[in-house]
Scaffold this motif. Sequence first.
Motif, PDB file in Angstrom:
ATOM      1  N   PHE A 138      -9.116 -10.700   1.912  1.00 36.14           N
ATOM      2  CA  PHE A 138      -8.924  -9.383   2.374  1.00 36.14           C
ATOM      3  C   PHE A 138      -7.909  -9.642   3.460  1.00 36.14           C
ATOM      4  CE2 PHE A 138      -9.607  -6.314   5.523  1.00 36.14           C
ATOM      5  CZ  PHE A 138      -9.283  -5.358   4.822  1.00 36.14           C
ATOM      6  N   GLN A 156     -13.727  -0.410  -9.297  1.00 40.71           N
ATOM      7  CA  GLN A 156     -15.193  -0.615  -8.716  1.00 40.71           C
ATOM      8  C   GLN A 156     -15.976   0.175  -9.047  1.00 40.71           C
ATOM      9  OE1 GLN A 156     -13.719  -0.529  -4.587  1.00 40.71           O
ATOM     10  NE2 GLN A 156     -12.026  -1.991  -4.999  1.00 40.71           N
ATOM     11  N   THR A 194      -8.861 -14.801  -8.111  1.00 40.93           N
ATOM     12  CA  THR A 194      -9.573 -14.987  -6.958  1.00 40.93           C
ATOM     13  C   THR A 194     -10.835 -15.670  -7.181  1.00 40.93           C
ATOM     14  OG1 THR A 194     -10.495 -12.849  -6.912  1.00 40.93           O
ATOM     15  CG2 THR A 194      -8.563 -13.151  -5.750  1.00 40.93           C
ATOM     16  N   SER A 253      -7.240   1.435  -2.074  1.00 36.61           N
ATOM     17  CA  SER A 253      -6.172   1.740  -3.452  1.00 36.61           C
ATOM     18  C   SER A 253      -7.031   2.616  -4.233  1.00 36.61           C
ATOM     19  CB  SER A 253      -6.089   0.173  -4.174  1.00 36.61           C
ATOM     20  OG  SER A 253      -5.768   0.735  -5.322  1.00 36.61           O
ATOM     21  N   LEU A 255       0.937  -1.268   0.007  1.00 36.70           N
ATOM     22  CA  LEU A 255       0.020  -0.108   0.028  1.00 36.70           C
ATOM     23  C   LEU A 255       0.619   1.077   0.049  1.00 36.70           C
ATOM     24  CD1 LEU A 255      -2.989  -1.043   2.326  1.00 36.70           C
ATOM     25  CD2 LEU A 255      -2.856  -1.000  -0.058  1.00 36.70           C
ATOM     26  N   ALA A 265      -4.419 -10.375   3.150  1.00 36.85           N
ATOM     27  CA  ALA A 265      -3.447  -9.155   2.625  1.00 36.85           C
ATOM     28  C   ALA A 265      -3.095  -8.227   3.714  1.00 36.85           C
ATOM     29  CB  ALA A 265      -4.044  -8.409   1.450  1.00 36.85           C
ATOM     30  N   PRO A 280     -14.339 -15.023  -7.039  1.00 34.70           N
ATOM     31  CA  PRO A 280     -15.128 -14.209  -7.905  1.00 34.70           C
ATOM     32  C   PRO A 280     -14.806 -14.060  -9.240  1.00 34.70           C
ATOM     33  CG  PRO A 280     -14.339 -12.521  -6.186  1.00 34.70           C
ATOM     34  CD  PRO A 280     -13.816 -14.049  -5.900  1.00 34.70           C
ATOM     35  N   GLU A 281     -13.483 -14.097  -9.556  1.00 37.41           N
ATOM     36  CA  GLU A 281     -13.050 -14.015 -10.960  1.00 37.41           C
ATOM     37  C   GLU A 281     -13.091 -15.241 -11.568  1.00 37.41           C
ATOM     38  OE1 GLU A 281     -12.559 -10.858 -11.984  1.00 37.41           O
ATOM     39  OE2 GLU A 281     -12.446  -9.865 -10.078  1.00 37.41           O
ATOM     40  N   PHE A 283      -5.617  -8.455 -10.793  1.00 34.94           N
ATOM     41  CA  PHE A 283      -6.370  -9.803 -11.024  1.00 34.94           C
ATOM     42  C   PHE A 283      -6.242 -10.281 -12.315  1.00 34.94           C
ATOM     43  CE2 PHE A 283      -7.900  -7.018  -7.781  1.00 34.94           C
ATOM     44  CZ  PHE A 283      -7.644  -7.952  -6.805  1.00 34.94           C
ATOM     45  N   VAL A 286     -14.955  -1.146   1.695  1.00 34.44           N
ATOM     46  CA  VAL A 286     -13.709  -0.385   2.292  1.00 34.44           C
ATOM     47  C   VAL A 286     -12.526  -0.904   1.503  1.00 34.44           C
ATOM     48  CG1 VAL A 286     -12.179  -1.121   4.236  1.00 34.44           C
ATOM     49  CG2 VAL A 286     -14.526  -0.940   4.724  1.00 34.44           C
ATOM     50  N   GLU A 287     -11.865   0.213   0.693  1.00 31.81           N
ATOM     51  CA  GLU A 287     -10.582  -0.050  -0.281  1.00 31.81           C
ATOM     52  C   GLU A 287      -9.691   1.042   0.153  1.00 31.81           C
ATOM     53  OE1 GLU A 287     -10.095  -2.176  -2.888  1.00 31.81           O
ATOM     54  OE2 GLU A 287      -8.293  -1.129  -2.373  1.00 31.81           O
ATOM     55  N   LEU A 291      -7.862   0.737  -7.725  1.00 34.24           N
ATOM     56  CA  LEU A 291      -8.915  -0.455  -7.501  1.00 34.24           C
ATOM     57  C   LEU A 291     -10.234   0.496  -7.312  1.00 34.24           C
ATOM     58  CD1 LEU A 291      -7.056  -3.201  -6.009  1.00 34.24           C
ATOM     59  CD2 LEU A 291      -8.011  -3.060  -8.243  1.00 34.24           C
TER      60      LEU A 291
HETATM   61  N1  SAH Z   1     -11.991  -9.310  -2.668  1.00 30.73           N
HETATM   62  C1  SAH Z   1     -11.366  -9.158  -3.971  1.00 30.73           C
HETATM   63  C2  SAH Z   1      -9.939  -8.737  -3.873  1.00 30.73           C
HETATM   64  C3  SAH Z   1      -9.089  -9.306  -3.028  1.00 30.73           C
HETATM   65  S1  SAH Z   1      -7.354  -8.608  -3.138  1.00 30.73           S
HETATM   66  C4  SAH Z   1     -11.480 -10.664  -4.816  1.00 30.73           C
HETATM   67  O1  SAH Z   1     -12.024 -11.734  -4.219  1.00 30.73           O
HETATM   68  O2  SAH Z   1     -11.297 -10.432  -5.906  1.00 30.73           O
HETATM   69  C5  SAH Z   1      -7.388  -7.504  -1.644  1.00 30.73           C
HETATM   70  C6  SAH Z   1      -8.000  -6.308  -2.049  1.00 30.73           C
HETATM   71  O3  SAH Z   1      -8.143  -5.789  -0.553  1.00 30.73           O
HETATM   72  C7  SAH Z   1      -7.572  -5.293  -2.770  1.00 30.73           C
HETATM   73  O4  SAH Z   1      -8.907  -4.884  -3.274  1.00 30.73           O
HETATM   74  C8  SAH Z   1      -6.787  -4.240  -2.071  1.00 30.73           C
HETATM   75  O5  SAH Z   1      -6.664  -2.900  -2.471  1.00 30.73           O
HETATM   76  C9  SAH Z   1      -7.574  -4.345  -0.607  1.00 30.73           C
HETATM   77  N2  SAH Z   1      -6.774  -4.033   0.418  1.00 30.73           N
HETATM   78  C10 SAH Z   1      -5.615  -4.661   0.636  1.00 30.73           C
HETATM   79  N3  SAH Z   1      -5.214  -4.308   2.028  1.00 30.73           N
HETATM   80  C11 SAH Z   1      -6.103  -3.259   2.354  1.00 30.73           C
HETATM   81  C12 SAH Z   1      -6.333  -2.269   3.524  1.00 30.73           C
HETATM   82  N4  SAH Z   1      -5.420  -2.394   4.458  1.00 30.73           N
HETATM   83  N5  SAH Z   1      -7.498  -1.514   3.645  1.00 30.73           N
HETATM   84  C13 SAH Z   1      -8.227  -1.464   2.816  1.00 30.73           C
HETATM   85  N6  SAH Z   1      -8.372  -2.369   1.418  1.00 30.73           N
HETATM   86  C14 SAH Z   1      -7.139  -3.107   1.680  1.00 30.73           C
END
Ligand code: SAH
Length: 352
Positions: A156, A124, A50, A117, A29, A159, A52-53, A42, A114-115, A120
């Motif tokens: 989530f 969205q 992932t 980036s 980040l 990460a 959903p993809e 992705f 909650v995002e 991204l």
């Molecule tokens: N849920 C999605 C993406 C998973 S990747 C799927 O299943 O396809 C992780 C996601 O979390 C990305 O959108 C990334 O930008 C976000 N992310 C990672 N760390 C974060 C944080 N600390 N706060 C908010 N968003 C975060």
Amino acid sequence: MTPLGQLLIERIREGGPISVADYMAECLLNPVHGYYTTRDPFGVAGDFTTAPEISQMFGELVGLALAQAWIDQETPAPFVLAELGPGRGTLMADMLRATQGVPGFHAVAKVVLVEASPALRRVQQARLARFETNVVWVDTVEDLPDTPLFLIANEFLDALPIRQFQLGAEGWRERLVGLAEGKLAFGLSDTLAQVPDTPSFTGAPEGAVVEHCAAARFTVSAVAARIARHGGLGLLIDYGGWRSLGDTLQALRRHTFDDPLAHPGEADLTAHVEFEALTGFIPHFYTTQGEFLHRLGIAARAERLARNLTGAALESHLAAFRRLTHPEEMGSLFRVLALTRAAAPPPPGFDP
Ligand code: SAH
């Protein structure tokens, strides 16, 4: 070395080694060079794929599970439909499409994403523009409104930055990212470290590496607190296990494993989620992704979609079904944690 790698080397040269959590947070980040802040990682052209993809069925079933829980809880209104880390927005788009026919659901829902980036968030926004529901973006789980909360987070927690500790003869030391011959290298803290009082630490043998994710605990507490006060359901789906002992930090770049220190900012970094450490006294249910999707009726949905498909499209649909559910694929590697209220009945998708 990557541009972020150069910056980290300078920082460590001046200020000394940094924790694995600081390293991970910078890689993912950093506002200028972070992995998520600068790209859409992705899909086939990206670094990983992932659930959903892989198939629309994933988002459809998750959406309907949350809508059913909303009905089971006597349709609280207004409520928040939230997603943590929505990636490309595919999961939320499939959830909204699948729940369009649920009477009243969209009318009283406020969608909160909650995002972290900016890149991204733009993806969205474009993805969700065709829905009439009100969508807002916030930075952290703390910003989620204090209302009934129906929430999904897929990949989530994995990460979020983890710290790592290793048990030696004298006690625990923290694993740190420092320098060896001018390059990034793992090492151990000079001083002994204070570690959390969780079963993974108390039962560890000498030599063991144990991870701790404070941000994941914080996330779960924030979600659970809202559900305890106002009702709702939180579904957290991730790679990991009830207890995950060991070093699970991994880097993925262009669909292959990479050395986590080799390409800072250009590889995805994740760690297994240790679900036991997240739950504490919070009411919850827990199962595998395969069980969860089967209980929600994925076989019937897959069969219905298959009727309109032939040839390569049918084959890829069947492969997607297998990938999501089979025990040798995501079916048992991925786990589903449901956060509920005390004495609540099992949510859709879990054992009665
Ligand atoms: N849920 C999605 C993406 C998973 S990747 C799927 O299943 O396809 C992780 C996601 O979390 C990305 O959108 C990334 O930008 C976000 N992310 C990672 N760390 C974060 C944080 N600390 N706060 C908010 N968003 C975060």
